[in-house]
Design an enzyme around this catalytic site. Structure first.
Site: not given
Ligand code: BDR
Ligand code: CA
Length: 305
Positions: A14, A38, A237-238, A9, A123, A163-164
């Protein structure tokens, strides 16, 4: 050589994950599938196409789910901006277009014809992967590994949920319990993959078009992490998922049981990570808990060079 489908996303991190994969001779990108996360899926798809165009990366991009399985949609514009990739100069309308096939059908087709060689790298929210498993359950026997960014033992969207996973916890529940080996990069480890002023200086000293793009992404991402969380740096993160597929020795892991909370009033979307093995249940996840900071960044910087 790892054959991967990146389900994403984009999203600043990403995009960096795609860039890292594109420059590695250990990764073959079979395709990029997009999902609402996102920002809306129209925008994540556009952003995936923009990144491909910037890199000259000729891989199929398939648009996926526009909403979670059960819940209403939630987005993260405070972190990624209205476009999902705010910060750098982006081609308004990329020449490259998405393929006609839906992401879910693309995943099913590729996995079935691959004979156990495809690794899925989600991701973003896990909606596309869950839909693919629901539509064609036999794919689970043929997916090599699911290497995902999501969850953790603390949250960034609610006090306990990342979040994911929060955006589509019902999908996460399906994926974590599907029987395919799951390798999880949650906040415990991704918050160690952080930008620092010294790292930004090292990126600044590389003068390629892609490094300028990444620098602009990271400057924006670092700014929003400061505004929203008060952090001094932003976690990439990703990119941990792809870094692992290139060089597993960057990370340390534990085998643990992870269950997804889908009912809690305060805890919806939590990954219940049983690090002390209190449930006595069979581990279902390879959980990354730490990384070698210097090794991680050397890998990323070498891709930019
Ligand atoms: C995740 O949420 C998104 O904002 C980032 O791309 C990452 O995949 C982190 O919590
Ligand atoms: Ca992401």
């Amino acid at each position: 050589m790892r054959r991967v489908i990146i389900d994403c996303d984009p999203g600043h991190d990403d995009a960096i994950s795609i860039i890292l994969a594109a420059y590695s001779d250990r990764i073959h990108i079979e395709g990029i599938t997009t999902v609402a996360g996102n920002v809306e899926v129209e925008k994540t798809t556009l952003n995936a196409l923009r990144v491909c165009e910037l890199l000259g990366l000729d891989v199929p991009v398939a648009r996926g789910a526009e909403q979670p399985l059960v819940k209403t949609r939630e987005f993260a514009p405070d972190i990624h901006g209205d476009s999902g990739l705010d910060g750098p100069q982006l081609p308004e309308v990329p020449k490259k277009t998405a393929i006609e096939q839906h992401a879910v059908d693309f995943i099913i087709e590729k996995v079935l014809e691959s004979d156990g060689e495809i690794t899925l790298v989600p991701t973003g929210p896990l909606t596309n992967i869950a839909l693919a498993i629901q539509k064609e359950p036999t794919i689970v026997e043929k997916i090599k590994e699911i290497v995902l960014m999501g969850g953790g033992t603390f949250g960034n969207w609610t006090p306990t949920a990342e979040f994911n996973i929060y955006v589509d916890a019902e999908a996460a529940e399906i994926v974590f319990n599907c029987g395919v080996p799951v390798t999880m990069f949650g906040l415990d480890v991704t918050h160690q993959a952080i930008t620092t002023p010294a790292i930004l200086d090292r990126i600044n000293s590389i003068e390629t078009g892609v490094s300028e793009f990444v620098r602009d992404l990271l400057v924006y991402f670092t700014k929003t992490y400061k505004e929203v969380f008060g952090f001094e740096g932003a976690p990439i993160h990703d990119a941990c998922t792809i870094a692992y597929l290139i060089d597993e020795s960057i990370f340390e892991f534990e085998k643990v049981r992870v269950d997804i909370e889908t009912k809690g009033e305060y805890t919806y979307g939590t990954t219940c990570v049983d690090r002390l093995h209190v449930t006595g249940r069979e581990p279902n996840v390879k959980f990354a808990h730490s990384l070698d900071f210097e090794k991680f960044w050397v890998l990323l910087l070498s891709a930019l060079k």
